[in-house]
Design a protein around this motif. Structure first.
Motif, PDB file in Angstrom:
ATOM      1  N   TYR A 189     -29.262  10.136  54.212  1.00 14.45           N
ATOM      2  CA  TYR A 189     -30.199  10.447  53.142  1.00 14.45           C
ATOM      3  C   TYR A 189     -30.751   9.170  52.520  1.00 14.45           C
ATOM      4  CZ  TYR A 189     -27.172  14.587  53.294  1.00 14.45           C
ATOM      5  OH  TYR A 189     -26.425  15.671  53.709  1.00 14.45           O
ATOM      6  N   TYR A 199     -32.401   8.311  48.637  1.00 18.55           N
ATOM      7  CA  TYR A 199     -32.729   8.729  47.278  1.00 18.55           C
ATOM      8  C   TYR A 199     -33.353   7.537  46.578  1.00 18.55           C
ATOM      9  CZ  TYR A 199     -29.756  12.862  47.766  1.00 18.55           C
ATOM     10  OH  TYR A 199     -29.213  14.062  48.176  1.00 18.55           O
ATOM     11  N   PHE A 229     -34.139  12.886  45.180  1.00 26.19           N
ATOM     12  CA  PHE A 229     -34.025  13.031  46.629  1.00 26.19           C
ATOM     13  C   PHE A 229     -35.340  12.665  47.311  1.00 26.19           C
ATOM     14  CE2 PHE A 229     -32.953  14.754  50.652  1.00 26.19           C
ATOM     15  CZ  PHE A 229     -34.004  15.555  51.079  1.00 26.19           C
ATOM     16  N   SER A 263     -33.693  13.785  54.035  1.00 26.85           N
ATOM     17  CA  SER A 263     -32.423  13.903  54.749  1.00 26.85           C
ATOM     18  C   SER A 263     -32.706  13.891  56.249  1.00 26.85           C
ATOM     19  CB  SER A 263     -31.654  15.157  54.343  1.00 26.85           C
ATOM     20  OG  SER A 263     -32.438  16.305  54.549  1.00 26.85           O
ATOM     21  N   GLU A 265     -35.051  17.568  55.880  1.00 29.33           N
ATOM     22  CA  GLU A 265     -35.707  17.976  54.634  1.00 29.33           C
ATOM     23  C   GLU A 265     -36.352  16.748  54.010  1.00 29.33           C
ATOM     24  OE1 GLU A 265     -34.181  21.082  52.705  1.00 29.33           O
ATOM     25  OE2 GLU A 265     -35.746  21.002  51.181  1.00 29.33           O
ATOM     26  N   PHE A 294     -31.369   4.295  47.156  1.00 33.19           N
ATOM     27  CA  PHE A 294     -29.997   4.515  47.604  1.00 33.19           C
ATOM     28  C   PHE A 294     -29.993   5.223  48.951  1.00 33.19           C
ATOM     29  CE2 PHE A 294     -27.609   3.283  43.926  1.00 33.19           C
ATOM     30  CZ  PHE A 294     -28.386   3.594  42.827  1.00 33.19           C
ATOM     31  N   PHE A 336     -22.449   7.054  48.618  1.00 30.72           N
ATOM     32  CA  PHE A 336     -23.698   6.335  48.372  1.00 30.72           C
ATOM     33  C   PHE A 336     -23.497   4.839  48.590  1.00 30.72           C
ATOM     34  CE2 PHE A 336     -26.935   9.095  46.449  1.00 30.72           C
ATOM     35  CZ  PHE A 336     -26.233  10.288  46.382  1.00 30.72           C
ATOM     36  N   PHE A 379     -20.943  12.241  39.326  1.00 38.89           N
ATOM     37  CA  PHE A 379     -21.031  10.837  39.717  1.00 38.89           C
ATOM     38  C   PHE A 379     -21.018   9.962  38.458  1.00 38.89           C
ATOM     39  CE2 PHE A 379     -22.240  11.089  44.208  1.00 38.89           C
ATOM     40  CZ  PHE A 379     -22.721  12.377  44.309  1.00 38.89           C
ATOM     41  N   LEU A 406     -23.393   4.027  42.347  1.00 46.88           N
ATOM     42  CA  LEU A 406     -23.097   5.447  42.163  1.00 46.88           C
ATOM     43  C   LEU A 406     -21.752   5.762  42.801  1.00 46.88           C
ATOM     44  CD1 LEU A 406     -26.417   7.333  42.987  1.00 46.88           C
ATOM     45  CD2 LEU A 406     -25.076   7.572  40.897  1.00 46.88           C
ATOM     46  N   ASN A 463     -29.078  21.738  47.150  1.00 45.57           N
ATOM     47  CA  ASN A 463     -30.038  22.831  47.292  1.00 45.57           C
ATOM     48  C   ASN A 463     -29.432  23.915  48.193  1.00 45.57           C
ATOM     49  OD1 ASN A 463     -30.176  21.624  49.773  1.00 45.57           O
ATOM     50  ND2 ASN A 463     -32.392  21.309  49.769  1.00 45.57           N
ATOM     51  N   THR A 470     -29.092  20.414  52.106  1.00 48.74           N
ATOM     52  CA  THR A 470     -29.681  19.203  52.673  1.00 48.74           C
ATOM     53  C   THR A 470     -30.107  18.185  51.635  1.00 48.74           C
ATOM     54  OG1 THR A 470     -31.756  20.439  52.766  1.00 48.74           O
ATOM     55  CG2 THR A 470     -30.501  20.262  54.804  1.00 48.74           C
ATOM     56  N   ALA A 471     -29.973  18.517  50.353  1.00 51.06           N
ATOM     57  CA  ALA A 471     -30.368  17.572  49.306  1.00 51.06           C
ATOM     58  C   ALA A 471     -29.542  17.823  48.061  1.00 51.06           C
ATOM     59  CB  ALA A 471     -31.855  17.728  48.971  1.00 51.06           C
ATOM     60  N   LEU A 472     -29.217  16.754  47.346  1.00 49.88           N
ATOM     61  CA  LEU A 472     -28.572  16.867  46.044  1.00 49.88           C
ATOM     62  C   LEU A 472     -29.642  16.801  44.971  1.00 49.88           C
ATOM     63  CD1 LEU A 472     -25.408  14.573  46.058  1.00 49.88           C
ATOM     64  CD2 LEU A 472     -25.497  17.072  45.949  1.00 49.88           C
ATOM     65  N   ILE A 473     -29.548  17.720  44.010  1.00 48.11           N
ATOM     66  CA  ILE A 473     -30.455  17.725  42.866  1.00 48.11           C
ATOM     67  C   ILE A 473     -29.661  17.215  41.671  1.00 48.11           C
ATOM     68  CG2 ILE A 473     -32.034  19.089  41.467  1.00 48.11           C
ATOM     69  CD1 ILE A 473     -32.647  19.005  44.531  1.00 48.11           C
ATOM     70  N   PHE A 474     -30.111  16.102  41.109  1.00 46.36           N
ATOM     71  CA  PHE A 474     -29.393  15.463  40.020  1.00 46.36           C
ATOM     72  C   PHE A 474     -29.932  15.890  38.661  1.00 46.36           C
ATOM     73  CE2 PHE A 474     -26.719  12.016  41.775  1.00 46.36           C
ATOM     74  CZ  PHE A 474     -27.073  12.093  43.116  1.00 46.36           C
TER      75      PHE A 474
END
Lengths: 113, 109
Positions: free
Chosen positions: A33, A35, A45, A48, A56, A91, A104, B35, B43, B91, B95-99
């Motif tokens: 990924y 970010y 984001f 990915s 994505e 990141f 990360f 985190f 992070l 999500n 496939t993605a982290l939403i912060f």
């Protein structure tokens, strides 16, 4: 403990120039990924990547951005023609299973002047 | 997509004090993570906690998935706890982290 390694730690570039940010994910991880975090804001984001293709991407990840896994260890983010608003911390992250176990990297601070 | 709200946005503590940080979600919680971003920008993954309670030293976290919130407790805070604490949820596809926007913690001696 295994680490995600990012290089360089800082990069200053002129507007309009191309930059490549590099990452070495953890060796047995499968998902990768990128970010970004604009100074003082939340982590957002970008994209990915799994099995050599994008799985994505966000609205931020437009045609100026591309990712590549050129060999078995590196994962790169290219910005073709940098803009001032691309200045941010970028990141890289990886995990072995979807959804959790993220590690990360320490980030690359990109400054576009 | 899922919305992540964190509170409070800022927190100032004296060393030794306890604190509670909160994270609310607009959708179901399946992959909740906390985190810590230290003053150098790194992070660090503190907890993966989709439900229940976990403890790691002076830090513990509780997620009540049915009510779509999670709490991070910091006890006997130290100056090294300073930084920004983010919660994040994956999500639907994972496939993605939403912060969230984070809670900025400042601990003074």
């Amino acid at each position: 403990e295994p680490e995600v390694t990012q290089t360089p730690s800082h990069q200053v570039t002129q507007m309009g120039q191309e930059v490549i940010l590099r990452c070495v994910p953890i060796s047995n991880h499968l998902y990768f990924y990128w970010y970004r975090q604009i100074l003082g804001q939340k982590v957002e984001f970008l994209v990915s990547f799994y099995n050599n293709e994008i799985s994505e991407k966000s609205e931020i990840f437009d045609d100026q951005f591309s990712v590549e896994r050129p060999d078995g260890s590196n994962f790169t983010l290219k910005i073709r023609s940098t803009k001032l608003e691309d200045s941010a911390m970028y990141f890289c992250a990886s995990n072995r299973e979807l959804g959790y176990g993220y590690t990360f990297g320490s980030g690359t601070r990109l400054t576009v002047v | 997509g899922i919305q992540v709200e964190q509170s409070p946005p800022d927190l100032i503590l004296q060393e030794g004090a306890n604190s509670t940080l909160r994270c609310n979600f607009s959708d179901s919680v399946n992959n909740l993570q906390w985190f810590h971003q230290n003053p150098w920008g790194q992070l660090i993954n503190l907890f993966y906690i989709p439900s229940g309670t976990k403890q790691n030293g002076r830090l513990s976290a509780t997620t009540v998935a049915t009510e779509r919130y999670s709490l991070l407790y910091i006890s006997s805070s130290q100056t090294t706890d300073s930084g920004v604490y983010f919660c994040a949820e994956a999500n639907q596809a994972g496939t993605a982290l939403i912060f969230g926007k984070g809670t900025t913690l400042s601990v003074s001696s």
